[in-house]
Design an enzyme around this catalytic site. Structure first.
Site, PDB file in Angstrom:
ATOM      1  N   HIS A 120       1.388  -1.506  -0.430  1.00  0.00           N
ATOM      2  CA  HIS A 120       0.236  -0.087   0.334  1.00  0.00           C
ATOM      3  C   HIS A 120       1.057   1.424  -0.271  1.00  0.00           C
ATOM      4  CE1 HIS A 120      -3.169   2.326   0.266  1.00  0.00           C
ATOM      5  NE2 HIS A 120      -4.233   1.907   2.084  1.00  0.00           N
ATOM      6  N   HIS A 142      -2.628  -2.041 -10.209  1.00  0.00           N
ATOM      7  CA  HIS A 142      -3.160  -1.007  -8.746  1.00  0.00           C
ATOM      8  C   HIS A 142      -4.740  -2.564  -8.834  1.00  0.00           C
ATOM      9  CE1 HIS A 142      -5.491   1.319  -7.106  1.00  0.00           C
ATOM     10  NE2 HIS A 142      -5.120   1.675  -6.116  1.00  0.00           N
ATOM     11  N   ASP A 148       2.780   5.516  -6.673  1.00  0.00           N
ATOM     12  CA  ASP A 148       3.831   5.729  -6.000  1.00  0.00           C
ATOM     13  C   ASP A 148       5.299   5.669  -6.082  1.00  0.00           C
ATOM     14  OD1 ASP A 148       2.335   6.198  -3.634  1.00  0.00           O
ATOM     15  OD2 ASP A 148       2.392   3.480  -3.630  1.00  0.00           O
TER      16      ASP A 148
HETATM   17  N1  CMC Z   1       5.226  -6.274 -10.623  1.00  0.00           N
HETATM   18  C1  CMC Z   1       5.031  -7.800 -10.903  1.00  0.00           C
HETATM   19  N2  CMC Z   1       4.207  -8.774 -11.326  1.00  0.00           N
HETATM   20  C2  CMC Z   1       2.939  -7.939 -10.507  1.00  0.00           C
HETATM   21  C3  CMC Z   1       2.506  -6.933  -9.919  1.00  0.00           C
HETATM   22  C4  CMC Z   1       4.118  -6.130  -9.963  1.00  0.00           C
HETATM   23  N3  CMC Z   1       4.008  -5.109  -9.089  1.00  0.00           N
HETATM   24  N4  CMC Z   1       1.262  -6.424  -9.667  1.00  0.00           N
HETATM   25  C5  CMC Z   1       0.935  -7.556  -9.380  1.00  0.00           C
HETATM   26  N5  CMC Z   1       1.445  -8.160 -10.736  1.00  0.00           N
HETATM   27  C6  CMC Z   1       1.032  -9.870 -11.465  1.00  0.00           C
HETATM   28  C7  CMC Z   1       0.609 -10.863 -10.170  1.00  0.00           C
HETATM   29  O1  CMC Z   1       1.378 -11.659  -9.649  1.00  0.00           O
HETATM   30  C8  CMC Z   1      -0.552 -11.563 -10.856  1.00  0.00           C
HETATM   31  O2  CMC Z   1       0.386 -12.041 -11.571  1.00  0.00           O
HETATM   32  P1  CMC Z   1      -0.875 -13.711 -12.420  1.00  0.00           P
HETATM   33  O3  CMC Z   1      -1.843 -13.513 -13.193  1.00  0.00           O
HETATM   34  O4  CMC Z   1       0.258 -14.600 -12.714  1.00  0.00           O
HETATM   35  O5  CMC Z   1      -1.177 -14.227 -10.899  1.00  0.00           O
HETATM   36  C9  CMC Z   1      -1.376 -10.243 -11.969  1.00  0.00           C
HETATM   37  O6  CMC Z   1      -0.037  -9.562 -12.123  1.00  0.00           O
HETATM   38  C10 CMC Z   1      -2.329  -9.480 -10.956  1.00  0.00           C
HETATM   39  O7  CMC Z   1      -2.217  -9.357  -9.339  1.00  0.00           O
HETATM   40  P2  CMC Z   1      -2.871  -9.321  -8.600  1.00  0.00           P
HETATM   41  O8  CMC Z   1      -1.811  -9.478  -7.250  1.00  0.00           O
HETATM   42  O9  CMC Z   1      -3.957  -9.834  -8.676  1.00  0.00           O
HETATM   43  O10 CMC Z   1      -3.180  -7.682  -7.701  1.00  0.00           O
HETATM   44  P3  CMC Z   1      -3.545  -7.277  -6.935  1.00  0.00           P
HETATM   45  O11 CMC Z   1      -4.827  -6.526  -7.728  1.00  0.00           O
HETATM   46  O12 CMC Z   1      -4.250  -7.962  -5.701  1.00  0.00           O
HETATM   47  O13 CMC Z   1      -3.131  -6.625  -6.099  1.00  0.00           O
HETATM   48  C11 CMC Z   1      -1.291  -4.381  -5.359  1.00  0.00           C
HETATM   49  C12 CMC Z   1      -2.426  -5.256  -6.290  1.00  0.00           C
HETATM   50  C13 CMC Z   1      -0.757  -2.568  -6.093  1.00  0.00           C
HETATM   51  C14 CMC Z   1      -0.857  -4.881  -4.294  1.00  0.00           C
HETATM   52  C15 CMC Z   1      -0.157  -4.876  -6.080  1.00  0.00           C
HETATM   53  O14 CMC Z   1      -0.375  -4.834  -7.849  1.00  0.00           O
HETATM   54  C16 CMC Z   1       1.753  -4.867  -5.926  1.00  0.00           C
HETATM   55  O15 CMC Z   1       1.734  -5.606  -5.603  1.00  0.00           O
HETATM   56  N6  CMC Z   1       1.999  -3.684  -7.078  1.00  0.00           N
HETATM   57  C17 CMC Z   1       3.238  -3.584  -5.754  1.00  0.00           C
HETATM   58  C18 CMC Z   1       3.516  -2.809  -5.007  1.00  0.00           C
HETATM   59  C19 CMC Z   1       2.297  -1.272  -4.617  1.00  0.00           C
HETATM   60  O16 CMC Z   1       3.146  -0.246  -6.640  1.00  0.00           O
HETATM   61  N7  CMC Z   1       1.479  -0.554  -4.339  1.00  0.00           N
HETATM   62  C20 CMC Z   1       1.001   0.705  -4.618  1.00  0.00           C
HETATM   63  C21 CMC Z   1      -0.639   0.698  -4.823  1.00  0.00           C
HETATM   64  S1  CMC Z   1      -0.623   2.379  -4.865  1.00  0.00           S
HETATM   65  C22 CMC Z   1      -0.592   3.270  -3.752  1.00  0.00           C
HETATM   66  C23 CMC Z   1      -1.734   2.921  -2.889  1.00  0.00           C
HETATM   67  O17 CMC Z   1      -3.025   2.665  -3.186  1.00  0.00           O
HETATM   68  O18 CMC Z   1      -0.990   2.432  -1.778  1.00  0.00           O
END
Ligand code: CMC
Length: 430
Positions: free
Chosen positions: A270, A309, A365
């Site tokens: 987050h 996201h 971010d």
């Molecule tokens: N790098 C590489 N792969 C990713 C990333 C990433 N940053 N984010 C998602 N994926 C992949 C994930 O592994 C999954 O792949 P697969 O379908 O093969 O298993 C696919 O994309 C879908 O992702 P998800 O994990 O189901 O997505 P989610 O909605 O649960 O997670 C998230 C959203 C923001 C937690 C995630 O994208 C992430 O961890 N990003 C990096 C951390 C980040 O930048 N966070 C800040 C978010 S914006 C500010 C805020 O609101 O705090």
């Protein structure tokens, strides 16, 4: 029957049910009538991580994740970032309308009246190790405010609620600045209500004690920080806002709920991501190492921080605004050497099928840390700045939740997967 409804056939019993649809949702409690027998508890929906669950009705922030749209109370984020100030946006979020000139002046004065901290708060901050993370200090001292204002528990009294909103918005920059100065071993700087909200924050952070009579913020940097606060002020039902609402739903004072929200924001998935982006860029080190890093991300070794996201499946509109604001800051401070690396990382990621097919774009971010660093913040302070801004949204959402007659204490259900009815085994027999 309502015009929009869903017909469900329970194949266990062959029975049919009509469930109303409103605002694109069905009410989960309507599923409870679907039973296999009289003593069946009734059907529930299972949704770990709330991927498809609406938990409230809200009129505060609107996001269209596919089109990359964010609006606060109906105003596009691009217009607010260009024309408004953080305090004006905070008023908009809390009250629902843009303030008139008089309302804004009154709101700003009320908030400035609460800039000062009780002197005892300094003792809490003094108690932290000099290497303590400022988010930990912020979380603890916001929680500690609960003990200073016991009347704040009177959350259903509008005047009391209003006062705590002024108080929290007023004190957050002071707490953040004091945590920053504690890390540096510098004496705390008292607030200066003659300055703007952001100007005062900059003064408390950076005024050279004894060397400057009065701190004069650089107008371009003051504006850039103001824009960053506007962009982070609210984002509907994200993890920390949900924490604020869930904890607030048991009716503690808002300091307890805000401390919980700060804890949620601290996580690297987050708000903590902005700090992680900088660490990642430092680890990559140079443009030629980007392809290799992307390869490791694609094998699942790590995530590309600042990308992806839950809601945006398009470019995060906040990221575009921040990217532009970065150049205004760099015109004053000189370019952050990490910028080129970030742009290269974005370029390669956005042309790679792994990211394209998963709709992973830079989020808020990805670029914010580069600006914060250029402004002079250490990486540990990045998420603290996010928290200062998001306090406006948390408080607006908290108030909306309290006034929503449909809301009750948040209490999800579970599918129990453990043992049942075991007989205790005495220690000697284990
Ligand atoms: N790098 C590489 N792969 C990713 C990333 C990433 N940053 N984010 C998602 N994926 C992949 C994930 O592994 C999954 O792949 P697969 O379908 O093969 O298993 C696919 O994309 C879908 O992702 P998800 O994990 O189901 O997505 P989610 O909605 O649960 O997670 C998230 C959203 C923001 C937690 C995630 O994208 C992430 O961890 N990003 C990096 C951390 C980040 O930048 N966070 C800040 C978010 S914006 C500010 C805020 O609101 O705090």
């Amino acid at each position: 029957m309502p015009t929009e409804s869903l017909t469900i056939t329970d194949n266990r019993t062959g029975k049919k049910y009509e469930v109303p649809i409103a605002d694109g949702t069905i009410r989960a409690p309507d599923l409870r009538q679907i039973k296999t027998s009289d003593d069946d508890f009734g059907l529930m929906s299972y949704d770990p991580a709330f991927m498809n669950t609406v938990s409230c009705r809200s009129a505060i922030a609107f996001i269209d994740g596919d089109r990359g749209i964010l609006e606060y109370r109906g105003y596009p984020i691009e217009q607010l970032a260009e024309k408004s100030t953080f305090l004006e946006v905070a008023y908009l979020l809390v009250h629902g309308e843009l303030p008139t000139k008089t309302q804004l002046a009154d709101w700003s004065t009320q908030i400035a009246n609460h800039y000062m901290l009780h002197e005892n708060i300094k003792k809490f901050i003094d108690g932290f190790h000099h290497e303590a993370h400022p988010m930990g200090m912020l979380l603890s001292t916001v929680g500690a405010l609960s003990t200073f204002y016991p009347e704040s528990k009177n959350i259903f009294d509008a005047a009391t609620r209003r006062k705590q909103i002024h108080r929290l918005l007023g004190k957050m920059p002071t707490l953040a600045a004091y945590a920053h100065r504690h890390c540096l071993g510098l004496p705390y700087e008292y607030p200066d209500p003659r300055l703007s909200y952001v100007g005062n924050f900059m003064a408390m952070l950076w005024k050279r004690t004894g060397a400057e009579d009065r701190y004069t913020p650089h107008p371009a940097l003051e504006r850039a920080l103001d824009i960053l606060l506007i962009l982070h002020a609210d984002h509907e039902q994200n993890c920390s806002t949900s924490a604020m609402r869930v904890v607030g739903s048991s009716h503690p004072d808002p300091f307890c709920a805000t401390a919980a929200a700060i804890g949620a924001l601290f996580g690297p998935l987050h708000g903590g991501a902005n700090e992680e982006v900088l660490k990642m860029l430092r680890e990559i080190g140079s443009k030629d190492k980007v392809p290799d890093y992307i390869k490791r991300v694609k094998t699942g070794e790590m995530k590309l921080m600042g990308f992806g996201h839950r809601v945006y499946k398009n470019y995060d509109p906040r990221a575009s605004i921040i990217k532009k604001a970065a150049y205004d800051v760099f015109a004053v401070t000189g370019t952050n050497p990490m910028l080129e690396l970030a742009i290269e990382l974005e370029r390669i990621a956005l042309s790679d099928d792994y990211f394209v097919s998963r709709k992973l774009y830079p989020n808020v971010d990805f670029y914010s840390g580069l600006i914060y660093e250029a402004l002079g913040f250490p990486a540990e302070m990045f998420t603290v700045l996010f928290a200062v801004a998001r306090t406006a949204g948390w408080l607006a959402q908290w108030q909306e939740m309290l006034l929503d007659k449909e809301q009750k204490i948040a209490r999800p259900r579970q599918v129990f997967t453990g043992h049942r009815q075991r007989t205790y085994v005495p220690m000697a027999q284990r």
